[in-house]
Motif scaffolding. Structure first.
Motif, PDB file in Angstrom:
ATOM      1  N   GLU A  68      43.440  38.219  59.986  1.00  0.00           N
ATOM      2  CA  GLU A  68      43.189  37.137  59.044  1.00  0.00           C
ATOM      3  C   GLU A  68      42.246  36.081  59.614  1.00  0.00           C
ATOM      4  OE1 GLU A  68      46.863  35.535  57.697  1.00  0.00           O
ATOM      5  OE2 GLU A  68      47.545  37.414  56.785  1.00  0.00           O
ATOM      6  N   LEU A  69      41.951  36.153  60.917  1.00  0.00           N
ATOM      7  CA  LEU A  69      41.100  35.159  61.559  1.00  0.00           C
ATOM      8  C   LEU A  69      39.835  35.818  62.099  1.00  0.00           C
ATOM      9  CD1 LEU A  69      43.788  33.135  63.568  1.00  0.00           C
ATOM     10  CD2 LEU A  69      42.745  32.543  61.369  1.00  0.00           C
ATOM     11  N   ASP A  70      38.680  35.226  61.803  1.00  0.00           N
ATOM     12  CA  ASP A  70      37.407  35.781  62.269  1.00  0.00           C
ATOM     13  C   ASP A  70      37.292  35.781  63.785  1.00  0.00           C
ATOM     14  OD1 ASP A  70      36.688  36.108  59.644  1.00  0.00           O
ATOM     15  OD2 ASP A  70      35.403  34.334  59.562  1.00  0.00           O
ATOM     16  N   SER A  71      38.039  34.922  64.465  1.00  0.00           N
ATOM     17  CA  SER A  71      37.932  34.772  65.908  1.00  0.00           C
ATOM     18  C   SER A  71      38.688  35.852  66.681  1.00  0.00           C
ATOM     19  CB  SER A  71      38.490  33.409  66.321  1.00  0.00           C
ATOM     20  OG  SER A  71      39.796  33.241  65.799  1.00  0.00           O
ATOM     21  N   HIS A  72      39.490  36.668  65.993  1.00  0.00           N
ATOM     22  CA  HIS A  72      40.387  37.609  66.654  1.00  0.00           C
ATOM     23  C   HIS A  72      39.962  39.062  66.410  1.00  0.00           C
ATOM     24  CE1 HIS A  72      42.762  33.980  66.859  1.00  0.00           C
ATOM     25  NE2 HIS A  72      43.777  34.601  67.426  1.00  0.00           N
ATOM     26  N   PHE A  73      40.515  39.950  67.244  1.00  0.00           N
ATOM     27  CA  PHE A  73      40.403  41.380  66.932  1.00  0.00           C
ATOM     28  C   PHE A  73      41.064  41.635  65.581  1.00  0.00           C
ATOM     29  CE2 PHE A  73      39.699  41.661  71.477  1.00  0.00           C
ATOM     30  CZ  PHE A  73      38.914  42.789  71.648  1.00  0.00           C
ATOM     31  N   SER A  74      40.472  42.523  64.795  1.00  0.00           N
ATOM     32  CA  SER A  74      41.023  42.776  63.466  1.00  0.00           C
ATOM     33  C   SER A  74      41.268  44.256  63.200  1.00  0.00           C
ATOM     34  CB  SER A  74      40.091  42.202  62.393  1.00  0.00           C
ATOM     35  OG  SER A  74      38.861  42.891  62.386  1.00  0.00           O
ATOM     36  N   GLY A  75      41.119  45.097  64.202  1.00  0.00           N
ATOM     37  CA  GLY A  75      41.266  46.536  63.992  1.00  0.00           C
ATOM     38  C   GLY A  75      39.890  47.179  63.863  1.00  0.00           C
ATOM     39  N   GLY A  76      39.832  48.437  64.106  1.00  0.00           N
ATOM     40  CA  GLY A  76      38.568  49.161  64.134  1.00  0.00           C
ATOM     41  C   GLY A  76      38.410  49.797  65.497  1.00  0.00           C
ATOM     42  N   ASP A  77      38.072  51.071  65.536  1.00  0.00           N
ATOM     43  CA  ASP A  77      38.025  51.776  66.808  1.00  0.00           C
ATOM     44  C   ASP A  77      37.105  52.989  66.713  1.00  0.00           C
ATOM     45  OD1 ASP A  77      39.638  53.606  65.326  1.00  0.00           O
ATOM     46  OD2 ASP A  77      41.465  52.658  66.079  1.00  0.00           O
ATOM     47  N   LEU A  78      36.990  53.702  67.807  1.00  0.00           N
ATOM     48  CA  LEU A  78      36.094  54.851  67.871  1.00  0.00           C
ATOM     49  C   LEU A  78      36.553  55.979  66.963  1.00  0.00           C
ATOM     50  CD1 LEU A  78      35.527  54.738  71.715  1.00  0.00           C
ATOM     51  CD2 LEU A  78      33.822  54.206  69.954  1.00  0.00           C
ATOM     52  N   GLN A  79      37.856  56.160  66.852  1.00  0.00           N
ATOM     53  CA  GLN A  79      38.364  57.170  65.922  1.00  0.00           C
ATOM     54  C   GLN A  79      37.967  56.831  64.495  1.00  0.00           C
ATOM     55  OE1 GLN A  79      42.548  58.340  66.287  1.00  0.00           O
ATOM     56  NE2 GLN A  79      42.693  58.493  64.062  1.00  0.00           N
ATOM     57  N   GLY A  80      38.085  55.549  64.141  1.00  0.00           N
ATOM     58  CA  GLY A  80      37.701  55.127  62.800  1.00  0.00           C
ATOM     59  C   GLY A  80      36.223  55.317  62.536  1.00  0.00           C
ATOM     60  N   LEU A  81      35.414  55.061  63.541  1.00  0.00           N
ATOM     61  CA  LEU A  81      33.969  55.281  63.393  1.00  0.00           C
ATOM     62  C   LEU A  81      33.675  56.762  63.197  1.00  0.00           C
ATOM     63  CD1 LEU A  81      31.015  54.504  63.478  1.00  0.00           C
ATOM     64  CD2 LEU A  81      31.191  54.280  65.967  1.00  0.00           C
ATOM     65  N   ARG A  82      34.336  57.594  63.963  1.00  0.00           N
ATOM     66  CA  ARG A  82      34.116  59.041  63.831  1.00  0.00           C
ATOM     67  C   ARG A  82      34.495  59.536  62.440  1.00  0.00           C
ATOM     68  NH1 ARG A  82      37.374  60.482  67.472  1.00  0.00           N
ATOM     69  NH2 ARG A  82      38.899  61.776  66.396  1.00  0.00           N
ATOM     70  N   GLU A  83      35.537  58.949  61.866  1.00  0.00           N
ATOM     71  CA  GLU A  83      35.987  59.358  60.537  1.00  0.00           C
ATOM     72  C   GLU A  83      34.977  58.999  59.442  1.00  0.00           C
ATOM     73  OE1 GLU A  83      39.717  57.393  60.148  1.00  0.00           O
ATOM     74  OE2 GLU A  83      40.795  58.786  61.456  1.00  0.00           O
ATOM     75  N   LYS A  84      34.040  58.109  59.731  1.00  0.00           N
ATOM     76  CA  LYS A  84      33.084  57.645  58.727  1.00  0.00           C
ATOM     77  C   LYS A  84      31.673  58.206  58.930  1.00  0.00           C
ATOM     78  CE  LYS A  84      35.789  54.952  56.290  1.00  0.00           C
ATOM     79  NZ  LYS A  84      36.035  55.186  54.843  1.00  0.00           N
ATOM     80  N   ILE A  85      31.544  59.224  59.746  1.00  0.00           N
ATOM     81  CA  ILE A  85      30.206  59.778  59.993  1.00  0.00           C
ATOM     82  C   ILE A  85      29.575  60.300  58.699  1.00  0.00           C
ATOM     83  CG2 ILE A  85      28.949  61.673  61.113  1.00  0.00           C
ATOM     84  CD1 ILE A  85      30.718  61.221  63.560  1.00  0.00           C
ATOM     85  N   ASP A  86      30.350  60.984  57.862  1.00  0.00           N
ATOM     86  CA  ASP A  86      29.789  61.495  56.605  1.00  0.00           C
ATOM     87  C   ASP A  86      29.266  60.351  55.739  1.00  0.00           C
ATOM     88  OD1 ASP A  86      30.290  64.082  57.304  1.00  0.00           O
ATOM     89  OD2 ASP A  86      32.098  64.297  56.061  1.00  0.00           O
ATOM     90  N   TYR A  87      30.008  59.232  55.717  1.00  0.00           N
ATOM     91  CA  TYR A  87      29.578  58.065  54.947  1.00  0.00           C
ATOM     92  C   TYR A  87      28.265  57.524  55.486  1.00  0.00           C
ATOM     93  CZ  TYR A  87      29.325  53.055  53.948  1.00  0.00           C
ATOM     94  OH  TYR A  87      28.884  51.793  53.624  1.00  0.00           O
ATOM     95  N   ILE A  88      28.166  57.358  56.804  1.00  0.00           N
ATOM     96  CA  ILE A  88      26.947  56.809  57.412  1.00  0.00           C
ATOM     97  C   ILE A  88      25.773  57.747  57.192  1.00  0.00           C
ATOM     98  CG2 ILE A  88      25.887  56.136  59.597  1.00  0.00           C
ATOM     99  CD1 ILE A  88      28.710  55.294  60.535  1.00  0.00           C
TER     100      ILE A  88
END
Length: 260
Positions: A68-88
């Protein structure tokens, strides 16, 4: 070389690249020759902000995680990036440039900000736990290569996180201990974990003599070359890249990524 805005002065592009068969399987080779980068359409991704593939790694327990805060980690990782390769790939991109995946300073109590962006390194040879593991980075490389895409590694060679500062009024250029102070600890100690970058106590004559850092305050005038070359930008501890041990360690660290 490019200038970026997450508290760094220098970032290098190193290409870890891929096969040219766009119909290749999602699991491709780990290494392939570099392309002509002028022909590529590059999609830059901030790992933490992009897609959360594994929520179990979001909170490392030092108060750094709060979506909820821009200053903090909010989730997102290498696995998530890999899952979106088709989208990119569907957007027309041919290469992916993630923000640096290296181990970060998770929380700076003095600035009330986290290193979610990837530019506050504590160990240039480790994957940050919020992002996953080295195996996850290798899987991303193989998946991109198998899809006929390219991977760019964002490399920072100017500074680490924000562990110490100088009181401007009492600092003098010939006395590393004068005006030096550590910033409040936030669960990871007062120094990076990687040698020799952990030798960051300017008040210790032995560490000061090693000269791993420029023992300097924050930049106050960007028109002064001495400040932009050697002082701290946004409080980030400025590496003394004239030092042979610093250069050797940076070469070793970034060669690790090329090999692995």
């Amino acid at each position: 070389m490019v200038n970026r805005n997450f508290g760094l002065k220098i970032s290098l592009i190193v290409g870890f690249v891929i096969s040219t068969n766009v119909n290749a399987a999602a699991s491709g080779p780990l290494h392939v020759p570099s392309p002509d980068w002028r022909d590529q359409i590059i999609y830059m991704v901030m790992i933490d902000r992009f897609n959360d593939g594994d929520p179990s790694n979001n909170n490392q327990g030092v108060g750094e995680y709060n979506p909820e805060l821009d200053s903090h980690f909010s989730g997102g990782d290498l696995q998530g990036l890999r899952e979106k390769i088709d989208y990119i790939k569907g957007l027309g991109a041919t290469a992916v440039w993630p923000t640096p995946p290296v181990a970060q300073q998770w929380w700076s109590a003095s600035s009330q900000y986290s290193g979610y962006h990837g530019y506050w390194a504590t160990d240039f040879k480790s994957v940050d736990r919020h992002y996953g593991t080295l195996a996850d980075m290798q899987a991303l490389s193989r998946a991109l290569h198998g899809n006929g895409m390219y991977l760019i590694q964002d490399v920072v060679v100017n500074h680490v996180g924000n562990f110490f500062q100088y009181e401007r009024a009492s600092w003098t250029p010939d006395a590393a201990g004068k005006g030096f102070r550590y910033l409040p600890e936030a669960g990871q100690g007062h120094a990076p974990s990687q040698f020799p970058f952990n030798q960051n106590n300017g008040a210790d004559p032995n560490q000061a003599a090693l000269g791993i850092y420029h023992w300097t305050p924050d930049i106050v005038d960007y028109a002064v070359k001495e400040q932009t070359d050697n002082w701290q930008m946004a409080g980030l501890d400025d590496l003394n890249t004239e030092n042979a041990l610093v250069r050797q360690t940076l070469r070793d660290s970034h060669s690790f990524w090329i090999r692995e």
